[in-house]
Design a protein around this motif. Structure first.
Motif, PDB file in Angstrom:
ATOM      1  N   CYS A 291      -6.259  10.102  -7.421  1.00 12.45           N
ATOM      2  CA  CYS A 291      -5.420  11.216  -6.972  1.00 12.45           C
ATOM      3  C   CYS A 291      -4.413  11.678  -8.023  1.00 12.45           C
ATOM      4  O   CYS A 291      -3.668  12.628  -7.792  1.00 12.45           O
ATOM      5  N   SER A 292      -4.376  11.008  -9.167  1.00 11.68           N
ATOM      6  CA  SER A 292      -3.497  11.355 -10.290  1.00 11.68           C
ATOM      7  C   SER A 292      -2.004  11.231  -9.969  1.00 11.68           C
ATOM      8  O   SER A 292      -1.183  11.807 -10.677  1.00 11.68           O
ATOM      9  N   THR A 293      -1.663  10.479  -8.941  1.00 12.97           N
ATOM     10  CA  THR A 293      -0.259  10.223  -8.654  1.00 12.97           C
ATOM     11  C   THR A 293       0.298   9.281  -9.710  1.00 12.97           C
ATOM     12  O   THR A 293      -0.327   8.279 -10.047  1.00 12.97           O
ATOM     13  N   LEU A 294       1.463   9.614 -10.228  1.00  8.16           N
ATOM     14  CA  LEU A 294       2.155   8.740 -11.171  1.00  8.16           C
ATOM     15  C   LEU A 294       3.053   7.804 -10.374  1.00  8.16           C
ATOM     16  O   LEU A 294       3.908   8.250  -9.604  1.00  8.16           O
TER      17      LEU A 294
ATOM     18  N   VAL B 292      -3.784   4.557  -1.691  1.00 12.25           N
ATOM     19  CA  VAL B 292      -4.795   5.029  -0.737  1.00 12.25           C
ATOM     20  C   VAL B 292      -4.930   6.546  -0.771  1.00 12.25           C
ATOM     21  O   VAL B 292      -5.715   7.113  -0.018  1.00 12.25           O
ATOM     22  N   GLY B 293      -4.178   7.204  -1.643  1.00 14.93           N
ATOM     23  CA  GLY B 293      -4.249   8.665  -1.757  1.00 14.93           C
ATOM     24  C   GLY B 293      -3.413   9.335  -0.684  1.00 14.93           C
ATOM     25  O   GLY B 293      -2.247   9.598  -0.879  1.00 14.93           O
ATOM     26  N   ALA B 294      -4.018   9.566   0.461  1.00 22.03           N
ATOM     27  CA  ALA B 294      -3.333  10.111   1.630  1.00 22.03           C
ATOM     28  C   ALA B 294      -3.612   9.160   2.787  1.00 22.03           C
ATOM     29  O   ALA B 294      -4.440   8.252   2.667  1.00 22.03           O
ATOM     30  N   THR B 295      -2.934   9.368   3.882  1.00 17.88           N
ATOM     31  CA  THR B 295      -3.189   8.491   5.024  1.00 17.88           C
ATOM     32  C   THR B 295      -4.541   8.834   5.643  1.00 17.88           C
ATOM     33  O   THR B 295      -4.993   9.979   5.580  1.00 17.88           O
TER      34      THR B 295
ATOM     35  N   HIS C 120       0.853  -1.184   0.000  1.00 14.33           N
ATOM     36  CA  HIS C 120       0.000   0.000   0.000  1.00 14.33           C
ATOM     37  C   HIS C 120       0.893   1.240   0.000  1.00 14.33           C
ATOM     38  O   HIS C 120       1.861   1.306   0.756  1.00 14.33           O
ATOM     39  N   PHE C 121       0.518   2.220  -0.827  1.00  8.45           N
ATOM     40  CA  PHE C 121       1.286   3.451  -0.918  1.00  8.45           C
ATOM     41  C   PHE C 121       0.348   4.659  -0.816  1.00  8.45           C
ATOM     42  O   PHE C 121      -0.829   4.572  -1.155  1.00  8.45           O
ATOM     43  N   HIS C 122       0.883   5.776  -0.342  1.00  6.03           N
ATOM     44  CA  HIS C 122       0.112   7.020  -0.221  1.00  6.03           C
ATOM     45  C   HIS C 122       0.967   8.174  -0.732  1.00  6.03           C
ATOM     46  O   HIS C 122       2.168   8.020  -0.957  1.00  6.03           O
ATOM     47  N   ASN C 123       0.338   9.319  -0.900  1.00  7.35           N
ATOM     48  CA  ASN C 123       1.054  10.496  -1.382  1.00  7.35           C
ATOM     49  C   ASN C 123       0.823  11.700  -0.482  1.00  7.35           C
ATOM     50  O   ASN C 123       0.491  12.781  -0.946  1.00  7.35           O
ATOM     51  N   ASN C 124       1.018  11.529   0.819  1.00  7.57           N
ATOM     52  CA  ASN C 124       0.917  12.673   1.732  1.00  7.57           C
ATOM     53  C   ASN C 124       1.865  13.812   1.363  1.00  7.57           C
ATOM     54  O   ASN C 124       1.483  14.974   1.479  1.00  7.57           O
ATOM     55  N   PRO C 125       3.101  13.504   0.897  1.00  7.23           N
ATOM     56  CA  PRO C 125       4.003  14.609   0.564  1.00  7.23           C
ATOM     57  C   PRO C 125       3.577  15.407  -0.668  1.00  7.23           C
ATOM     58  O   PRO C 125       4.084  16.494  -0.901  1.00  7.23           O
ATOM     59  N   GLY C 126       2.674  14.859  -1.475  1.00  9.47           N
ATOM     60  CA  GLY C 126       2.211  15.567  -2.666  1.00  9.47           C
ATOM     61  C   GLY C 126       3.222  15.599  -3.794  1.00  9.47           C
ATOM     62  O   GLY C 126       3.237  16.551  -4.581  1.00  9.47           O
ATOM     63  N   VAL C 127       4.041  14.559  -3.900  1.00 14.69           N
ATOM     64  CA  VAL C 127       5.038  14.500  -4.968  1.00 14.69           C
ATOM     65  C   VAL C 127       4.381  14.104  -6.292  1.00 14.69           C
ATOM     66  O   VAL C 127       3.323  13.482  -6.317  1.00 14.69           O
ATOM     67  N   ALA C 128       5.013  14.458  -7.396  1.00 17.30           N
ATOM     68  CA  ALA C 128       4.453  14.151  -8.715  1.00 17.30           C
ATOM     69  C   ALA C 128       4.629  12.684  -9.083  1.00 17.30           C
ATOM     70  O   ALA C 128       3.775  12.110  -9.761  1.00 17.30           O
ATOM     71  N   VAL C 129       5.749  12.069  -8.646  1.00 17.99           N
ATOM     72  CA  VAL C 129       6.060  10.680  -8.999  1.00 17.99           C
ATOM     73  C   VAL C 129       6.505   9.929  -7.757  1.00 17.99           C
ATOM     74  O   VAL C 129       7.294  10.442  -6.963  1.00 17.99           O
ATOM     75  N   ILE C 130       5.973   8.718  -7.602  1.00 18.50           N
ATOM     76  CA  ILE C 130       6.430   7.820  -6.546  1.00 18.50           C
ATOM     77  C   ILE C 130       6.985   6.579  -7.225  1.00 18.50           C
ATOM     78  O   ILE C 130       6.295   5.942  -8.030  1.00 18.50           O
TER      79      ILE C 130
END
Length: 82
Positions: free
Chosen positions: A54-57, A28-31, A8-18
């Motif tokens: 969430c459009s995270t790449l 999960v978007g954010a925690t 499971h991964f999230h993007n709390n930092p709001g980065v463009a690419v993980i």
């Protein structure tokens, strides 16, 4: 997929690419409590996928462990007891 824990991964930092070490995982978007519906993503034959919520790449980095991410804080702990 029932024989292993799905990363499971999230993007709390709001980065463009993980960058992740798995081709199949959950975004999960954010925690919680700010998460979006937990979406199963499968890159298939590709090395990138965009979360439809969430459009995270997400980009595959085969050098990372399956549950690892870059940035590292984007990886949620194993959810074995969840």
């Amino acid at each position: 997929m029932t024989d292993r824990i799905v990363p499971h991964f999230h993007n709390n930092p709001g980065v463009a690419v993980i960058e992740v070490g798995a081709k199949e995982f959950m975004c999960v978007g954010a925690t919680p409590p700010f998460d979006h519906p937990h979406v199963f993503l499968d890159m298939g034959g590709d090395n990138e996928i965009i979360c439809p919520y969430c459009s995270t790449l997400y980009r595959l980095d085969a050098a990372l462990a399956a549950h690892a991410a870059r940035p590292s804080e984007c990886a949620l702990p194993d959810m074995e007891e969840a």
